[in-house]
Design a protein around this motif. Structure first.
Motif, PDB file in Angstrom:
ATOM      1  N   ASP A   1       0.853  -0.965  -0.095  1.00  0.00           N
ATOM      2  CA  ASP A   1      -0.153  -0.161   0.022  1.00  0.00           C
ATOM      3  C   ASP A   1       0.866   1.305   0.106  1.00  0.00           C
ATOM      4  N   GLY A   2       2.264   1.236  -0.019  1.00  0.00           N
ATOM      5  CA  GLY A   2       2.939   2.193  -0.169  1.00  0.00           C
ATOM      6  C   GLY A   2       3.713   2.737   1.222  1.00  0.00           C
ATOM      7  N   ALA A   3       3.338   1.893   2.412  1.00  0.00           N
ATOM      8  CA  ALA A   3       3.591   2.313   3.704  1.00  0.00           C
ATOM      9  C   ALA A   3       5.297   1.949   3.517  1.00  0.00           C
ATOM     10  N   GLU A   4       5.913   2.979   4.272  1.00  0.00           N
ATOM     11  CA  GLU A   4       7.488   2.514   4.385  1.00  0.00           C
ATOM     12  C   GLU A   4       8.067   2.170   5.673  1.00  0.00           C
ATOM     13  N   LEU A   5       9.027   1.781   5.984  1.00  0.00           N
ATOM     14  CA  LEU A   5       9.587   1.678   7.328  1.00  0.00           C
ATOM     15  C   LEU A   5      11.191   1.670   6.711  1.00  0.00           C
ATOM     16  N   THR A   6      11.767   2.865   7.295  1.00  0.00           N
ATOM     17  CA  THR A   6      13.481   2.655   6.901  1.00  0.00           C
ATOM     18  C   THR A   6      13.995   2.091   7.861  1.00  0.00           C
ATOM     19  N   LEU A   7      14.959   1.070   7.320  1.00  0.00           N
ATOM     20  CA  LEU A   7      15.845   0.399   8.306  1.00  0.00           C
ATOM     21  C   LEU A   7      16.916   0.802   8.951  1.00  0.00           C
ATOM     22  N   THR A   8      17.621   1.607   8.089  1.00  0.00           N
ATOM     23  CA  THR A   8      18.898   2.143   8.606  1.00  0.00           C
ATOM     24  C   THR A   8      19.352   3.044   7.386  1.00  0.00           C
ATOM     25  N   PHE A   9      20.239   4.027   7.652  1.00  0.00           N
ATOM     26  CA  PHE A   9      20.947   4.909   6.984  1.00  0.00           C
ATOM     27  C   PHE A   9      22.354   4.573   6.396  1.00  0.00           C
ATOM     28  N   VAL A  10      22.800   4.742   5.344  1.00  0.00           N
ATOM     29  CA  VAL A  10      24.340   4.482   5.369  1.00  0.00           C
ATOM     30  C   VAL A  10      25.041   5.352   4.490  1.00  0.00           C
ATOM     31  N   GLY A  11      26.267   5.889   5.046  1.00  0.00           N
ATOM     32  CA  GLY A  11      26.945   7.165   4.819  1.00  0.00           C
ATOM     33  C   GLY A  11      28.195   6.620   4.226  1.00  0.00           C
ATOM     34  N   PRO A  12      29.231   7.620   3.751  1.00  0.00           N
ATOM     35  CA  PRO A  12      30.484   7.436   3.128  1.00  0.00           C
ATOM     36  C   PRO A  12      31.272   6.290   4.167  1.00  0.00           C
ATOM     37  N   GLY A  13      32.047   5.299   3.184  1.00  0.00           N
ATOM     38  CA  GLY A  13      32.589   4.291   4.005  1.00  0.00           C
ATOM     39  C   GLY A  13      31.729   3.179   4.560  1.00  0.00           C
ATOM     40  N   GLY A  14      30.446   3.235   4.267  1.00  0.00           N
ATOM     41  CA  GLY A  14      29.402   2.071   4.735  1.00  0.00           C
ATOM     42  C   GLY A  14      29.263   1.116   3.553  1.00  0.00           C
ATOM     43  N   THR A  15      28.917   0.044   3.961  1.00  0.00           N
ATOM     44  CA  THR A  15      28.769  -0.862   3.018  1.00  0.00           C
ATOM     45  C   THR A  15      27.412  -1.727   3.216  1.00  0.00           C
ATOM     46  N   LEU A  16      26.655  -2.003   2.188  1.00  0.00           N
ATOM     47  CA  LEU A  16      25.231  -2.587   2.075  1.00  0.00           C
ATOM     48  C   LEU A  16      25.238  -3.814   1.032  1.00  0.00           C
ATOM     49  N   GLY A  17      24.549  -4.893   1.505  1.00  0.00           N
ATOM     50  CA  GLY A  17      24.541  -6.059   0.630  1.00  0.00           C
ATOM     51  C   GLY A  17      25.087  -7.276   0.960  1.00  0.00           C
ATOM     52  N   GLU A  18      25.540  -7.308   2.197  1.00  0.00           N
ATOM     53  CA  GLU A  18      26.620  -8.318   2.579  1.00  0.00           C
ATOM     54  C   GLU A  18      25.613  -9.701   2.690  1.00  0.00           C
ATOM     55  N   VAL A  19      24.607  -9.718   2.919  1.00  0.00           N
ATOM     56  CA  VAL A  19      23.917 -10.839   3.008  1.00  0.00           C
ATOM     57  C   VAL A  19      23.587 -11.505   1.669  1.00  0.00           C
ATOM     58  N   SER A  20      23.293 -10.840   0.658  1.00  0.00           N
ATOM     59  CA  SER A  20      23.152 -11.245  -0.839  1.00  0.00           C
ATOM     60  C   SER A  20      24.774 -11.731  -0.964  1.00  0.00           C
TER      61      SER A  20
END
Length: 223
Positions: free
Chosen positions: A67-86
């Protein structure tokens, strides 16, 4: 690839122990892309074929309902990484990634990360720690959502944000963005913050939040 990109990657937890020659090869095999503010980098279900390193700017990781509702899980800034699980399991993206400012992101192929982890045990250990940290964060967030009322969740979120010596929270968010972090509404977050402000615990001016009495805020969050 610009030298400053290599410098940022070298400072990440994952690649800190990787030898210089291997690190240069990692960066050479990757793609550096620039995204506009508010641009979607990837969405839930997309192939998880890259590790993303934030070189400049900032992104948010978001879960979105039908329905378009959002839940922000976290923010990532310079030097941060994401996608480790995949990277670890080869599965698809489990959330959306959206830029909060113009951002430069380095997309490192999954195979490249796996090869580095196979050669450098410290990198493999760092990848495992990153996945464990993600699990702990999500477990705590789920527990808070179930067991804490909104004012206490707001207090915990405020205390978790990096602050200067003057108590000013560095990440300037709108109350709508705070609400998306907490699974609530802007109005409810506003009521909680105004209550803290009346007690003298915080001071709010536009997007700037100053924590005046962190000890009192912490006692409230833990009560």
């Amino acid at each position: 690839m610009p030298a400053d990109v290599i410098g940022v990657v070298r400072e990440t937890e994952l690649f800190r122990a990787v030898p210089a020659a291997d690190l240069e090869a990692v960066v050479a095999s990757s793609r550096l892309r620039t995204f506009r503010r508010g641009q979607i980098v990837c969405t839930t279900g997309d192939p998880g074929d890259t590790l993303i390193v934030v070189i400049a700017g900032q992104v948010k990781i978001v879960a979105r309902a039908a329905d378009g509702a959002e839940l922000t899980l976290t923010f990532v800034g310079p030097g941060g990484t994401l996608g480790e699980v995949s990277v670890a399991d080869g599965g698809p993206r489990s959330a959306d990634v959206e830029t909060m400012a113009e951002s430069q992101l380095l997309l490192i192929p999954r195979e490249t990360v796996q090869a580095v982890c196979a050669r450098v045990p410290a990198a493999a250990q760092a990848l495992a720690r990153a996945i464990a940290a993600t699990l702990r964060q999500l477990t705590e967030a789920t527990s808070d959502l179930v067991f804490l009322d909104l004012p206490r969740r707001v207090a915990k979120l405020l205390l978790s944000q990096p602050r200067g010596d003057d108590g000013v929270i560095g990440q300037q968010l709108t109350q709508e963005e705070y609400a998306r972090r907490l699974g609530s509404t802007r109005q409810s977050v506003n009521i909680a913050m105004r209550g803290f402000e009346r007690r003298g615990w915080i001071e709010v001016a536009d997007r700037t939040v100053t924590v005046r009495q962190p000890d009192a805020l912490a006692r409230f969050a833990e009560s």
